[in-house]
Scaffold this motif. Structure first.
Motif, PDB file in Angstrom:
ATOM      1  N   LEU A   1       0.824  -1.202   0.000  1.00 24.99           N
ATOM      2  CA  LEU A   1       0.000   0.000   0.000  1.00 24.99           C
ATOM      3  C   LEU A   1       0.864   1.260   0.000  1.00 24.99           C
ATOM      4  CD1 LEU A   1      -2.830  -1.047   2.495  1.00 24.99           C
ATOM      5  CD2 LEU A   1      -2.851  -1.097  -0.002  1.00 24.99           C
TER       6      LEU A   1
ATOM      7  N   VAL B   1       1.900   1.940  -3.505  1.00 20.88           N
ATOM      8  CA  VAL B   1       0.797   2.533  -4.283  1.00 20.88           C
ATOM      9  C   VAL B   1       0.641   4.018  -3.939  1.00 20.88           C
ATOM     10  CG1 VAL B   1      -1.708   2.522  -4.642  1.00 20.88           C
ATOM     11  CG2 VAL B   1      -0.446   0.355  -4.560  1.00 20.88           C
ATOM     12  N   LEU B   2       0.673   4.329  -2.663  1.00 16.34           N
ATOM     13  CA  LEU B   2       0.526   5.729  -2.237  1.00 16.34           C
ATOM     14  C   LEU B   2       1.609   6.619  -2.850  1.00 16.34           C
ATOM     15  CD1 LEU B   2      -0.352   5.014   1.493  1.00 16.34           C
ATOM     16  CD2 LEU B   2      -1.814   6.308  -0.073  1.00 16.34           C
TER      17      LEU B   2
ATOM     18  N   HIS C   1       1.191   8.441  -6.228  1.00 13.89           N
ATOM     19  CA  HIS C   1       0.351   9.637  -6.354  1.00 13.89           C
ATOM     20  C   HIS C   1       1.247  10.875  -6.432  1.00 13.89           C
ATOM     21  CE1 HIS C   1      -2.636  12.724  -5.634  1.00 13.89           C
ATOM     22  NE2 HIS C   1      -3.607  11.814  -5.651  1.00 13.89           N
TER      23      HIS C   1
ATOM     24  N   VAL D   1      -6.208   4.831  -3.775  1.00 10.20           N
ATOM     25  CA  VAL D   1      -5.698   3.498  -3.464  1.00 10.20           C
ATOM     26  C   VAL D   1      -6.742   2.439  -3.817  1.00 10.20           C
ATOM     27  CG1 VAL D   1      -4.851   1.975  -1.634  1.00 10.20           C
ATOM     28  CG2 VAL D   1      -4.174   4.377  -1.670  1.00 10.20           C
TER      29      VAL D   1
ATOM     30  N   LYS E   1      -6.700   0.846  -7.165  1.00 11.71           N
ATOM     31  CA  LYS E   1      -5.498   0.108  -7.581  1.00 11.71           C
ATOM     32  C   LYS E   1      -5.267  -1.202  -6.840  1.00 11.71           C
ATOM     33  CE  LYS E   1      -3.006   4.290  -9.034  1.00 11.71           C
ATOM     34  NZ  LYS E   1      -2.856   3.890 -10.446  1.00 11.71           N
TER      35      LYS E   1
ATOM     36  N   LYS F   1      -7.975  -2.076   0.710  1.00  9.84           N
ATOM     37  CA  LYS F   1      -8.234  -0.636   0.678  1.00  9.84           C
ATOM     38  C   LYS F   1      -7.791   0.051   1.967  1.00  9.84           C
ATOM     39  CE  LYS F   1     -12.276  -0.574  -2.398  1.00  9.84           C
ATOM     40  NZ  LYS F   1     -13.726  -0.274  -2.472  1.00  9.84           N
TER      41      LYS F   1
END
Length: 543
Positions: free
Chosen positions: A454, A457-458, A461, A502, A505, A511
């Motif tokens: 996670l 993924v963050l 951004h 998030v 993706k 989540k």
């Protein structure tokens, strides 16, 4: 005669290094690094100290190490003694560190950020009889020493302080280095303390053979060259800085540029002014190199290679650094308990993802074990294995934890495998992908959610500068992912926007459910996210 390397036909070791086994020299760290200096080597610059602006050649470095060792011996330091070293990255650290080892003593390196109580705990646990530090760290050092019963007369202040001997005092005595006889396989060279990110810090017992072996094992995978200029900002007190950045660089006769602490502007300036060619970083520095606008204002064309370690690096972030700097990008994996490197991604293996920590280095074998069933996970031809805990075997495995047999038995099994606590998958080339820490997986309604996934993924951004994810207790789900986010300067972001981003993706059970915005993510000096400092907290708690 050294113990035999892992046999290729050993069916108990399912994953083997692709590199040929290397012979481990049966010598001390000092002899390994400095005994073979040639006449040409003596005049080469070994260290540029950015704090003082001075060069030290290999010849001068060895002479000062010998003199420091002689001065320690004159003060009664002998094999079996432990000397604490509490110093930022400078030429003085290198001299003191190798001087301690040259005298036959054991160096226990102290985190520069430690409080007096943490210092005292390490001194008591290690049994240190001398303390070596610098003036800026002296207040905490003296308080910690006093708590542990070590008097001020036992404290050496390298750069000088009233009432204390300095490095200049010791070196000017001209005492000859002592004749010491040690068994490299059993004699403790260093006693670093594990980071304590998942519990109380423990003394990790590493022998001369452990350290020599790991440098010898990694040279074919990390591929430093004698003409490299290496920026050393990751701390020498940590095993990554100590044995990879410092000792490996000295072994290949490259040039070290020391930096006492990370400051992005100074870091970039040194890259330009010193024509740095090889960078060792941790993922937080990768974020800055990939995203900070200051990078565009400096000439980084000298950089040929960047190696990230200390924590997992996401593929997209690694690719962003590679593209922005126009250099080779590699990742490595290790632990203090492994001296430290077990895996590294060679620069020439462009067929393997930068998101991998690479291949097992020479003389290393490993298993992947299902943490639920205890079964061994098999390789998948042409694909990636199921996730499991990484178990590593090789000459870098520590002797054990000082005075803690129970913890040692929990970590090293009867077959010599060190249980890393890291959850990994193995790809088609034998490359390893770190999924997460076994003890840090978030359990959401029975599903295991890796925080590192996670976080990666963050970080994709554009408005997020840094991020950390921890479990948050939830009555219905058990635990939910809680994100702490640092917003890029000049950008704005809401919690709902983060959750939506998030959620688009990842699978539903992964989540992010809670978001807090904070100014900085807490990390250890080696770059690991200190999730224990975030668990159960909110932005208000951290303000």
């Amino acid at each position: 005669m050294d113990e035999a390397p892992l046999a290729r036909e050993d069916t108990a070791v399912p994953f083997q290094s692709p590199f040929a086994d290397v012979e481990i020299p049966d010598v001390s760290v000092y002899d390994y690094l400095f005994a073979g200096l040639t006449d040409d080597d003596l005049g080469r610059v070994a260290v540029f100290d950015s704090a003082t602006g001075t060069d030290t050649t290999y010849g001068d470095l060895r002479a000062r190490i010998d003199a420091f060792a002689g001065a320690l011996a004159a003060r009664g330091i002998s094999p079996g003694d432990v000397v604490a070293l509490h110093c930022p990255n400078t030429a003085a650290f290198i001299i003191a560190f190798h001087g301690i080892l040259r005298a036959g003593a054991t160096a226990t390196t102290v985190n520069s950020l430690y409080t007096p109580s943490e210092i005292a705990n390490q001194l008591r646990d290690s049994g240190a009889v001398r303390y070596v530090t610098v003036s800026v760290l002296l207040p905490a050092a003296l308080a910690g020493c006093a708590d542990a019963g070590l008097g001020p007369d036992q404290v050496i202040v390298l750069d000088g302080a009233e009432g204390h001997e300095s490095m200049m005092d010791l070196l000017s005595e001209g005492a000859a280095a002592p004749e010491v006889s040690i068994d490299p396989a059993t004699h403790l060279a260093v006693l670093p303390y594990s980071s304590g990110t998942t519990g109380k810090a423990k003394g990790v017992m590493l022998t001369h053979r452990n350290l020599v072996a790991n440098v010898e094992q990694t040279t074919s995978a990390i591929q430093e060259r004698p003409d490299d200029v290496v920026l050393a900002v990751l701390p020498f007190f940590h095993i990554y800085g100590m044995n990879v950045i410092m000792s490996l660089t000295l072994k290949v006769r490259a040039k070290l540029v020391t930096m006492p602490r990370f400051d992005l502007d100074a870091f970039l300036r040194l890259i330009h002014e010193q024509r740095i060619s090889f960078l060792y970083i941790a993922p937080p520095m990768a974020v800055a190199l990939a995203k900070h606008p200051a990078v565009d204002n400096i000439d980084t064309s000298s950089v040929r290679a960047v190696l990230s370690g200390a924590a997992p690096l996401d593929e997209s972030l690694g690719e962003a650094v590679k593209k922005r700097l126009g250099c080779g990008m590699q990742q490595g994996y290790g632990m203090t308990e492994l001296s430290p490197v077990s895996h590294a991604l060679p620069l020439d293996r462009e067929d393997i993802s930068i998101g991998s920590v690479g291949l097992a280095v020479a003389n290393v074998g490993f298993k992947v074990m299902d943490p639920g069933t205890g079964d061994e996970i098999e390789a998948v031809p042409g694909g990636r294995t199921a996730p499991g805990e990484l178990w590593v075997k090789g000459p870098g495995v520590m002797v054990g934890y000082l005075g803690n047999d129970d913890a040692t038995r929990e970590t090293i099994d009867d077959d010599g495998y060190l249980h890393t606590g890291d959850i990994v998958e193995v790809g088609p080339h034998g490359e390893v992908y770190v999924v997460d820490r076994l003890k840090e997986l978030i359990k959401y309604k029975g599903y295991q959610v890796p925080p590192a996934e996670l976080e990666a993924v963050l970080l994709t951004h554009p408005a997020i500068a840094d991020a950390a994810v921890v479990p948050h207790p939830d009555e219905e789900a058990g635990e939910v992912p809680h994100a702490f986010v640092v917003v890029q300067e000049g950008q704005s972001l809401t919690a709902d926007e983060v959750i939506e981003y998030v959620g688009g993706k990842v699978a539903p059970h992964k989540k992010v459910r809670l978001v807090d915005f904070i100014p900085v993510i807490p990390k250890s000096a080696s770059g690991k996210i200190l999730r224990k400092d975030l668990k159960g907290k909110t932005a208000a708690d951290l303000a």
